[in-house]
Design a protein around this motif. Structure first.
Motif, PDB file in Angstrom:
ATOM      1  N   UNK A  69      71.338  28.277  23.579  1.00 37.74           N
ATOM      2  CA  UNK A  69      72.364  28.000  24.588  1.00 37.74           C
ATOM      3  C   UNK A  69      71.875  28.346  25.980  1.00 37.74           C
ATOM      4  N   UNK A  70      72.433  27.658  26.976  1.00 37.34           N
ATOM      5  CA  UNK A  70      72.088  27.897  28.376  1.00 37.34           C
ATOM      6  C   UNK A  70      73.373  28.122  29.159  1.00 37.34           C
ATOM      7  N   UNK A  71      73.383  29.194  29.963  1.00 35.71           N
ATOM      8  CA  UNK A  71      74.522  29.501  30.825  1.00 35.71           C
ATOM      9  C   UNK A  71      74.040  29.542  32.260  1.00 35.71           C
ATOM     10  N   UNK A  72      74.779  28.859  33.171  1.00 33.64           N
ATOM     11  CA  UNK A  72      74.332  28.723  34.552  1.00 33.64           C
ATOM     12  C   UNK A  72      75.435  29.151  35.511  1.00 33.64           C
ATOM     13  N   UNK A 127      75.245  25.434  23.248  1.00 31.64           N
ATOM     14  CA  UNK A 127      75.822  24.638  24.358  1.00 31.64           C
ATOM     15  C   UNK A 127      75.190  24.963  25.704  1.00 31.64           C
ATOM     16  N   UNK A 128      75.432  24.083  26.672  1.00 31.80           N
ATOM     17  CA  UNK A 128      75.099  24.324  28.074  1.00 31.80           C
ATOM     18  C   UNK A 128      76.421  24.512  28.807  1.00 31.80           C
ATOM     19  N   UNK A 129      76.645  25.709  29.351  1.00 30.20           N
ATOM     20  CA  UNK A 129      77.952  26.058  29.903  1.00 30.20           C
ATOM     21  C   UNK A 129      77.847  26.701  31.273  1.00 30.20           C
ATOM     22  N   UNK A 130      78.968  26.705  31.986  1.00 32.61           N
ATOM     23  CA  UNK A 130      79.078  27.429  33.255  1.00 32.61           C
ATOM     24  C   UNK A 130      79.223  28.917  32.971  1.00 32.61           C
ATOM     25  N   UNK A 131      78.726  29.725  33.905  1.00 33.23           N
ATOM     26  CA  UNK A 131      78.816  31.176  33.750  1.00 33.23           C
ATOM     27  C   UNK A 131      80.231  31.683  33.994  1.00 33.23           C
ATOM     28  N   UNK A 154      70.541  16.804  30.945  1.00 31.73           N
ATOM     29  CA  UNK A 154      71.031  17.941  30.171  1.00 31.73           C
ATOM     30  C   UNK A 154      71.245  17.501  28.735  1.00 31.73           C
ATOM     31  N   UNK A 155      70.685  18.259  27.801  1.00 29.75           N
ATOM     32  CA  UNK A 155      70.956  18.030  26.383  1.00 29.75           C
ATOM     33  C   UNK A 155      71.303  19.361  25.738  1.00 29.75           C
ATOM     34  N   UNK A 156      72.305  19.328  24.872  1.00 33.49           N
ATOM     35  CA  UNK A 156      72.728  20.547  24.206  1.00 33.49           C
ATOM     36  C   UNK A 156      73.702  20.238  23.098  1.00 33.49           C
ATOM     37  N   UNK A 157      73.894  21.208  22.219  1.00 36.77           N
ATOM     38  CA  UNK A 157      74.903  21.067  21.173  1.00 36.77           C
ATOM     39  C   UNK A 157      76.251  21.441  21.787  1.00 36.77           C
ATOM     40  N   UNK A 158      76.685  20.556  22.679  1.00 37.35           N
ATOM     41  CA  UNK A 158      77.870  20.780  23.491  1.00 37.35           C
ATOM     42  C   UNK A 158      77.471  21.009  24.935  1.00 37.35           C
ATOM     43  N   UNK A 172      73.419  16.940  21.221  1.00 38.13           N
ATOM     44  CA  UNK A 172      72.319  16.875  20.266  1.00 38.13           C
ATOM     45  C   UNK A 172      72.721  17.389  18.889  1.00 38.13           C
ATOM     46  N   UNK A 173      71.908  17.011  17.896  1.00 45.22           N
ATOM     47  CA  UNK A 173      72.068  17.513  16.539  1.00 45.22           C
ATOM     48  C   UNK A 173      73.161  16.809  15.775  1.00 45.22           C
ATOM     49  N   UNK A 174      73.205  17.054  14.480  1.00 42.63           N
ATOM     50  CA  UNK A 174      74.287  16.525  13.664  1.00 42.63           C
ATOM     51  C   UNK A 174      75.551  17.308  13.964  1.00 42.63           C
TER      52      UNK A 174
END
Length: 289
Positions: A87-90, A107-111, A127-131, A153-155
């Motif tokens: 996961x990535x938080x920005x 997921x890629x989310x806001x901080x 941006x790619x992420x599982x959410x 991304x992902x199943x």
């Protein structure tokens, strides 16, 4: 800067020089580009990072084998790459260059929940992420770039946006939810020039949200319980629309894009409806019987 043996990396405040201000001229002078890399064999946290302004575009890379958390990052003109599989938080990420953020299993989310823009790129933002923007926030994630590409991304991929939309301030938007997710994206006050959507009707379901809001919109991709889409694009001119359904039929309503181009693909079914289509160029593709 790197860690090994599954150790986490925490950088509280980092400021790096401009680096080269002119290209290397062979036989005359050699310049030092000064690319910057943070590499963690665990989780990565960078609370503050600044590339001193000026000079030529370089690269800033943030990589973790776990999660990546960025507080306030000003990368000047750099190409920016962020990798955090978990996961990535920005908080705030800014560069006039291109950016890529990739989270394969998280997921890629806001901080935090605020009206500010979390990610601003001068070029292409991918941006790619599982959410993406999955946090239960009023403002789940705000983005600004010349072109924005969003992929779940992902199943059983995570959603892109939720009850509240991810805001993607861009005239050129691609949303790829083919892995199986709902999506709710708004371009704010920016009117789209190019919209490309790939979606899975079975994953969206009869009650799921699949929509892009933009001035002159919204574009609603209405799935039913049988795994089919109904698509009634709003009247526009000069806007190019590409929509691909990974399975099922597409029931197309009356379509008038004026000078815009229209590409419609039903990869696993038919295109039905028989309504008139007006556009500069029209391409319809359905699955063979």
């Amino acid at each position: 800067i790197q860690t090994t043996n599954s150790a986490n990396l925490v950088a509280s405040a980092v400021t790096v020089p401009t680096g080269d201000t002119q290209p290397t001229v062979s036989g005359v002078h050699n310049e030092a580009p000064l690319p910057v890399t943070f590499s963690s064999s665990g989780n990565l946290t960078v609370n503050s990072y600044t590339r001193t302004a000026g000079g030529l575009a370089k690269s800033s890379t943030f990589s973790a084998t776990g999660s990546a958390t960025l507080g306030t990052v000003d990368a000047s003109k750099d190409t920016v790459s962020v990798t955090g599989p978990a996961g990535i938080t920005v908080g705030s990420l800014v560069s006039t260059g291109n950016m890529t953020l990739n989270a394969t299993s998280g997921p890629v989310n806001a901080q935090s929940d605020n009206t500010g823009v979390e990610i601003t790129a001068g070029g292409v933002l991918t941006i790619s992420g599982k959410g993406i923007g999955t946090g239960a926030m009023t403002n789940p994630l705000d983005l600004t770039a010349a072109t924005i590409n969003l992929t779940s991304t992902g199943t059983a991929a995570g959603p892109i946006g939720g009850t509240n939309a991810v805001v993607a301030n861009t005239p050129n938007l691609t949303v790829n939810a083919s892995g199986g997710s709902t999506f709710n994206v708004s371009t704010g006050t920016t009117s789209l020039t190019n919209l490309t959507v790939t979606a899975n009707p079975t994953a969206v379901g009869d009650t799921g949200v699949a929509q892009i809001s933009t001035p002159g919109g919204p574009y609603v991709f209405d799935a039913d319980a049988l795994g089919n889409f109904t698509f009634n694009p709003p009247v526009s001119t000069g806007r190019n629309i590409t929509f691909t359904s990974t399975s099922g039929d597409i029931a197309l309503g009356a379509t008038d894009l004026g000078t815009g181009n229209f590409v419609l693909s039903a990869n696993g079914g038919s295109i039905v409806g028989g309504s008139p289509i007006a556009a500069a160029n029209v391409t319809l593709t359905a699955a063979p019987f």
